[in-house]
Design an enzyme around this catalytic site. Structure first.
Site, PDB file in Angstrom:
ATOM      1  N   ARG A 243       0.852  -1.189   0.000  1.00  0.00           N
ATOM      2  CA  ARG A 243       0.000   0.000   0.000  1.00  0.00           C
ATOM      3  C   ARG A 243       0.887   1.239   0.000  1.00  0.00           C
ATOM      4  NH1 ARG A 243      -3.367  -2.768  -1.517  1.00  0.00           N
ATOM      5  NH2 ARG A 243      -5.467  -3.176  -0.705  1.00  0.00           N
ATOM      6  N   GLU A 272      -2.704   7.620  -4.692  1.00  0.00           N
ATOM      7  CA  GLU A 272      -3.016   6.988  -5.965  1.00  0.00           C
ATOM      8  C   GLU A 272      -4.368   7.453  -6.523  1.00  0.00           C
ATOM      9  OE1 GLU A 272      -3.422   2.318  -7.253  1.00  0.00           O
ATOM     10  OE2 GLU A 272      -1.853   2.876  -5.826  1.00  0.00           O
ATOM     11  N   HIS A 290      -0.010  -0.123 -10.452  1.00  0.00           N
ATOM     12  CA  HIS A 290      -0.760  -1.007  -9.563  1.00  0.00           C
ATOM     13  C   HIS A 290      -1.143  -2.305 -10.276  1.00  0.00           C
ATOM     14  CE1 HIS A 290      -3.420  -0.886  -5.730  1.00  0.00           C
ATOM     15  NE2 HIS A 290      -3.034  -2.131  -5.996  1.00  0.00           N
TER      16      HIS A 290
END
Length: 328
Positions: A243, A272, A290
């Site tokens: 994360r 993000e 990602h």
């Protein structure tokens, strides 16, 4: 007479096979545009859904949960992480929350290993040289990276993904070290050849490569602060496939600019999809969009787990992937 089907609302497009099966089993509302729902759309969704199927990009906070209709009984998240959901608020409202753990373990570990290779051996930089037409032939001193064999890898978070990464790392001759809330069992540690550090700061200062593989919680926010980033050796490489909030991105950008870290490989970001501008344009920083669970197999398996959780709930049983506050 059969009971009416559960009203299931998907916040994003899922694999075709998953959506088709959901339409067969439930009264399923699809998001054909695949655009993220804004706040108003999410509020409307929880007013009509029996089951909401969000993704990690949807913020399911206490305010949204509080605005839900009485018919909402379950939040079946498509993804392993649940930091986008206020679990306490959901449980307090009597909602069942589930996720999809395990099915993306191997794929995320593959990507972490790929980033280690890319950052150590300058793979992305080298590919760009060829794409730009700048390759003029082999020379003894050009584009030299760092070998992996014999280097020390520090894994922060020795859960499923951390252990899967450790198995891959051993095959590349890396010495595996790890920090976790508690040590893994002696059998697992022996199998992985892993050395445990109860003090994260001590481990960081001794590693050649550090990989973050822990969940995002209140305790792990900015786990790699400016102070901890300063503990890394100048030749160290930092990898994050967990994360983005685990790293103080501004502090990392300063470390990169000051050449206080040799390489960085990131698949996730603090804000993000925005990326700190100080991380862009550096040859020693590998940035991915990602991709951790982005395989056809993983996404299908994730959808199957969502369906299994909803079906189990519908049949009056405890879903296999139920999430409760005590887990964090």
């Amino acid at each position: 007479m059969s009971a009416p089907k559960l009203k299931v609302v998907l916040t994003r497009s899922l694999p075709d096979a998953v959506e088709t099966r959901m339409r067969e089993l439930f009264d399923t509302e699809l998001n054909l545009t695949d655009r993220p729902m804004d706040r108003a759309a999410l509020e409307a969704a929880v007013q009509r859904a029996d089951v909401l199927v969000p993704t990690i990009t949807d913020t399911i906070d206490a305010g949204l949960i509080g605005s839900a209709g009485e018919q909402l009984k379950m939040i079946a998240s498509f993804g392993a992480g649940v930091d986008h959901i206020d679990i306490d608020a959901a449980v307090g409202r009597g909602l069942i929350v589930t996720n999809t753990p395990g099915v993306l373990t191997e794929d995320t570990a593959d990507l972490a290993m790929g980033l280690i290779l890319a950052a150590s051996r300058r793979i992305v930089e080298g590919a760009q040289v060829v794409a730009d037409g700048r390759f003029e032939g082999w020379t003894p001193t050009w584009m030299c990276g760092r070998k992996l064999w014999g280097k020390r890898l520090g894994i922060v978070g020795m859960g499923r993904i951390g252990q899967a990464l450790a198995r891959r790392a051993r095959a590349f001759g890396l010495q595996v070290h790890y920090h976790n809330r508690k040590a893994v069992s002696p059998l697992i540690a022996e199998d992985l050849g892993a050395t445990y550090w109860d003090d994260l700061d001590q481990m960081l200062s001794r590693m050649d490569i550090v990989s973050l593989n822990c969940p995002a919680t209140k305790d792990t926010h900015h786990l790699l602060s400016a102070e901890r980033l300063a503990r890394l050796q100048p030749h160290a490489i930092l990898i994050n496939t967990a994360r983005g909030e685990l790293i103080d991105e501004a502090a990392l950008a300063e470390a990169v600019a000051g050449r206080r870290i040799a390489g960085v490989g990131l698949d996730v970001y603090e804000n993000e999809p925005a990326i700190h501008p100080g991380l862009l344009g550096h040859a020693n920083v590998v940035l991915l969009p990602h991709l951790g669970s982005a395989t056809l197999e993983a996404r299908q398996d994730m959808g199957d787990r969502v369906i299994a959780n909803i079906m189990t709930f519908q049949n009056g049983h405890r879903p296999p992937d139920r999430v409760i506050p005590a887990m964090f």
